[in-house]
Design an enzyme around this catalytic site. Sequence first.
Site, PDB file in Angstrom:
ATOM      1  N   SER A 135      -1.268 -14.642   6.054  1.00 47.42           N
ATOM      2  CA  SER A 135      -1.358 -14.093   4.799  1.00 47.42           C
ATOM      3  C   SER A 135       0.032 -14.118   3.350  1.00 47.42           C
ATOM      4  O   SER A 135       0.573 -14.710   3.008  1.00 47.42           O
ATOM      5  CB  SER A 135      -0.833 -12.139   5.047  1.00 47.42           C
ATOM      6  OG  SER A 135      -0.682 -11.240   3.725  1.00 47.42           O
ATOM      7  N   LYS A 161      -5.155 -15.751   5.343  1.00 51.90           N
ATOM      8  CA  LYS A 161      -5.764 -14.630   5.246  1.00 51.90           C
ATOM      9  C   LYS A 161      -5.911 -14.081   3.750  1.00 51.90           C
ATOM     10  O   LYS A 161      -4.259 -13.873   2.988  1.00 51.90           O
ATOM     11  CB  LYS A 161      -5.436 -13.991   6.152  1.00 51.90           C
ATOM     12  CG  LYS A 161      -4.815 -11.699   5.316  1.00 51.90           C
ATOM     13  CD  LYS A 161      -4.203 -10.923   6.545  1.00 51.90           C
ATOM     14  CE  LYS A 161      -3.775  -9.984   6.279  1.00 51.90           C
ATOM     15  NZ  LYS A 161      -3.677  -9.018   7.000  1.00 51.90           N
ATOM     16  N   LEU A 162      -6.493 -13.869   2.589  1.00 49.32           N
ATOM     17  CA  LEU A 162      -6.235 -13.611   1.201  1.00 49.32           C
ATOM     18  C   LEU A 162      -5.437 -12.223   1.027  1.00 49.32           C
ATOM     19  O   LEU A 162      -7.130 -11.324   1.198  1.00 49.32           O
ATOM     20  CB  LEU A 162      -6.899 -14.449  -0.121  1.00 49.32           C
ATOM     21  CG  LEU A 162      -6.811 -15.531   0.189  1.00 49.32           C
ATOM     22  CD1 LEU A 162      -8.577 -16.367  -0.370  1.00 49.32           C
ATOM     23  CD2 LEU A 162      -6.103 -16.267   0.174  1.00 49.32           C
ATOM     24  N   LYS A 163      -4.773 -11.456   0.548  1.00 52.24           N
ATOM     25  CA  LYS A 163      -5.114 -10.036  -0.086  1.00 52.24           C
ATOM     26  C   LYS A 163      -6.111  -9.644  -1.049  1.00 52.24           C
ATOM     27  O   LYS A 163      -5.935 -10.909  -1.706  1.00 52.24           O
ATOM     28  CB  LYS A 163      -4.171  -9.610  -0.161  1.00 52.24           C
ATOM     29  CG  LYS A 163      -2.949  -9.528   0.706  1.00 52.24           C
ATOM     30  CD  LYS A 163      -2.769  -8.688   1.403  1.00 52.24           C
ATOM     31  CE  LYS A 163      -1.351  -8.588   3.061  1.00 52.24           C
ATOM     32  NZ  LYS A 163      -2.623  -7.202   3.441  1.00 52.24           N
ATOM     33  N   ASP A 189      -8.392  -9.315   3.251  1.00 47.02           N
ATOM     34  CA  ASP A 189      -7.826  -7.627   3.470  1.00 47.02           C
ATOM     35  C   ASP A 189      -7.445  -7.303   1.518  1.00 47.02           C
ATOM     36  O   ASP A 189      -7.429  -7.932   1.020  1.00 47.02           O
ATOM     37  CB  ASP A 189      -6.372  -7.925   3.937  1.00 47.02           C
ATOM     38  CG  ASP A 189      -5.534  -6.545   4.705  1.00 47.02           C
ATOM     39  OD1 ASP A 189      -6.134  -5.307   3.905  1.00 47.02           O
ATOM     40  OD2 ASP A 189      -4.879  -6.915   5.002  1.00 47.02           O
ATOM     41  N   ASN A 191      -6.297  -3.661   2.104  1.00 47.69           N
ATOM     42  CA  ASN A 191      -6.035  -2.424   1.756  1.00 47.69           C
ATOM     43  C   ASN A 191      -6.224  -1.027   1.432  1.00 47.69           C
ATOM     44  O   ASN A 191      -5.607  -0.855   0.502  1.00 47.69           O
ATOM     45  CB  ASN A 191      -4.418  -2.966   1.191  1.00 47.69           C
ATOM     46  CG  ASN A 191      -3.655  -3.753   2.480  1.00 47.69           C
ATOM     47  OD1 ASN A 191      -3.349  -5.338   2.216  1.00 47.69           O
ATOM     48  ND2 ASN A 191      -3.191  -3.500   3.664  1.00 47.69           N
ATOM     49  N   GLU A 214     -11.072  -6.905   6.079  1.00 47.31           N
ATOM     50  CA  GLU A 214     -10.536  -5.985   6.760  1.00 47.31           C
ATOM     51  C   GLU A 214      -9.651  -4.426   5.696  1.00 47.31           C
ATOM     52  O   GLU A 214      -9.572  -5.103   4.724  1.00 47.31           O
ATOM     53  CB  GLU A 214      -8.482  -6.756   7.041  1.00 47.31           C
ATOM     54  CG  GLU A 214      -8.099  -5.271   7.816  1.00 47.31           C
ATOM     55  CD  GLU A 214      -6.492  -6.647   7.470  1.00 47.31           C
ATOM     56  OE1 GLU A 214      -5.892  -8.037   7.445  1.00 47.31           O
ATOM     57  OE2 GLU A 214      -5.322  -6.389   8.119  1.00 47.31           O
ATOM     58  N   ASP A 239      -8.053  -2.037  10.041  1.00 48.47           N
ATOM     59  CA  ASP A 239      -6.181  -1.940  10.466  1.00 48.47           C
ATOM     60  C   ASP A 239      -5.516  -0.748  10.289  1.00 48.47           C
ATOM     61  O   ASP A 239      -5.371   0.485  11.326  1.00 48.47           O
ATOM     62  CB  ASP A 239      -5.872  -3.051   9.410  1.00 48.47           C
ATOM     63  CG  ASP A 239      -4.318  -3.055   9.374  1.00 48.47           C
ATOM     64  OD1 ASP A 239      -3.760  -2.073   9.680  1.00 48.47           O
ATOM     65  OD2 ASP A 239      -3.360  -3.695   8.347  1.00 48.47           O
ATOM     66  N   LYS A 263      -1.056  -3.367  15.219  1.00 48.02           N
ATOM     67  CA  LYS A 263       0.238  -3.408  14.981  1.00 48.02           C
ATOM     68  C   LYS A 263       0.557  -2.401  16.102  1.00 48.02           C
ATOM     69  O   LYS A 263       0.432  -1.245  15.320  1.00 48.02           O
ATOM     70  CB  LYS A 263       0.506  -2.827  13.259  1.00 48.02           C
ATOM     71  CG  LYS A 263      -0.087  -3.665  12.066  1.00 48.02           C
ATOM     72  CD  LYS A 263      -0.444  -3.757  10.714  1.00 48.02           C
ATOM     73  CE  LYS A 263      -0.948  -4.451  10.049  1.00 48.02           C
ATOM     74  NZ  LYS A 263      -1.349  -4.310   8.532  1.00 48.02           N
ATOM     75  N   GLY A 291       0.776  -7.020  11.527  1.00 53.32           N
ATOM     76  CA  GLY A 291       2.557  -7.961  10.796  1.00 53.32           C
ATOM     77  C   GLY A 291       2.416  -7.365   9.489  1.00 53.32           C
ATOM     78  O   GLY A 291       1.932  -6.428   9.636  1.00 53.32           O
TER      79      GLY A 291
HETATM   80  C1  NPQ Z   1      -1.469  -5.182   6.110  1.00 49.42           C
HETATM   81  N1  NPQ Z   1       0.895  -6.974   6.353  1.00 49.42           N
HETATM   82  O1  NPQ Z   1      -1.662  -6.116   7.102  1.00 49.42           O
HETATM   83  C2  NPQ Z   1      -0.110  -5.636   6.015  1.00 49.42           C
HETATM   84  C3  NPQ Z   1       0.364  -4.618   4.640  1.00 49.42           C
HETATM   85  C4  NPQ Z   1       1.970  -5.169   4.264  1.00 49.42           C
HETATM   86  C5  NPQ Z   1       0.975  -9.005   6.519  1.00 49.42           C
HETATM   87  O2  NPQ Z   1      -0.364  -8.798   5.426  1.00 49.42           O
HETATM   88  C6  NPQ Z   1       6.630  -5.373   2.306  1.00 49.42           C
HETATM   89  C7  NPQ Z   1       5.069  -5.761   1.140  1.00 49.42           C
HETATM   90  C8  NPQ Z   1       6.283  -5.003   3.658  1.00 49.42           C
HETATM   91  C9  NPQ Z   1       3.748  -5.589   1.284  1.00 49.42           C
HETATM   92  C10 NPQ Z   1       4.028  -5.144   5.144  1.00 49.42           C
HETATM   93  C11 NPQ Z   1       0.262  -8.121   5.970  1.00 49.42           C
HETATM   94  C12 NPQ Z   1       4.443  -4.669   4.315  1.00 49.42           C
HETATM   95  C13 NPQ Z   1       3.446  -5.118   2.777  1.00 49.42           C
HETATM   96  C14 NPQ Z   1       2.807  -4.999   5.874  1.00 49.42           C
HETATM   97  C15 NPQ Z   1       2.187  -5.214   3.302  1.00 49.42           C
HETATM   98  O3  NPQ Z   1      -1.678  -4.923   5.653  1.00 49.42           O
HETATM   99 MG    MG Z   2      -4.278  -4.510   6.842  1.00 45.74          MG
END
Ligand code: NPQ
Ligand code: MG
Length: 368
Positions: A135, A161-163, A189, A191, A214, A239, A263, A291
């Site tokens: 990620s 995976k790009l945020k 993703d 979020n 996502e 998610d 998760k 994760g």
């Molecule tokens: C998700 N995880 O899938 C989460 C979001 C997430 C690996 O992208 C500190 C800072 C902890 C940002 C835990 C991944 C975090 C965080 C999870 C983001 O949405």
């Molecule tokens: Mg996510």
Amino acid sequence: MKVQAVELRRLAVPLVRPFRTSFGTQTDRDVLLVRVITDGADGNAECVALADPVYSSEYVAGAQAVITDHLAPRLFAAGEVTGRRVHSALGGVIGHRMAKAALETAVLDAELRGYGVSFAGYLGAVRDRVECGVSVGITSTLDALIEEVSGYLQQGYRRIKLKIEPGWDWEPVHAVRMAFGDDLLLQVDANTAYDMATAPRLRRLDEFELLLIEQPFVEEDIAGHAALAQTMSTPICLDESIVSAAVAADAVNRGACSIVNIKAGRVGGFLEAVRIHDVCAALGVPVWCGGMLETGVGRAPNIALAALPNFKLPGDTSASDRYFAEDITEPFVLEDGCVRVPTGPGIGVELRADIVEQMTTSVALLRP
Ligand code: NPQ
Ligand code: MG
């Protein structure tokens, strides 16, 4: 098995680089470790709640409070327990799934250590290694993004995976496709950063043939995701919305998603995670393992879960060094784009006491 005490330990674990998502930037992981002390073996788990309630409503100080005031007392009062009984022992408390998951996992770890059985064996794993994705946070420039992705690909990660967020979506995906080509397994993703007004930006991503997008909309908006899915060729994956097997089945049946991120912490534990795996398999929906920037304590059971048969896509089950210069257990390492599924009893990893001690910010011991 009787739980005689619960130790709650908070650690401050530095990240190797800041992790920026649509909900903010983190530079350290505020980790809550849960240890159950029993009349048999002890058990360990990691609560995945973040420092602030920005991913979900749970947060680490809240998880600590609900364990201290509500969950641990119920676990003590339950008397003889097994991992499978923890859920009903805690059933009087609504929600707080991440806190409940940590207790259930710690009890399972203790129980399985007593039997000499691994998490992978207990959950029904069918592989001895799992494919890893990574990620990638939002960066300050496109050049910085390309450099970071390039480093992960050199290490062997099998999926990127790009945020994303409104304003950081088409351009970074375009730049990554230009730099690394159309064969790269690529997903995004959000979020929850989009709404009906910004959804047209998401439709522009269809041209990149992503594996999935996502969680574009807020957690509660199953209907909105179903409507969006009708207008896009890119598969929608949920998610944050998927908090139980019942919600997963409902979301799939309503057409809100065609892929599910699992998760264990978000859904109340590994037993519920396996139910989601099973219901998705029955509905023909592939799953993958998410994760939460876990240390080795949380990463180990995630990797066992990711070895179940319907985990069809690489997970956010990266190597320890993706996030931490030093892990608090033996580190997980990338081998040919995969990590090895732990085979030892319970979660299959051990705490490194000296490193844990160095990173500890507080310890509390709960007793009946
Ligand atoms: C998700 N995880 O899938 C989460 C979001 C997430 C690996 O992208 C500190 C800072 C902890 C940002 C835990 C991944 C975090 C965080 C999870 C983001 O949405
Ligand atoms: Mg996510």
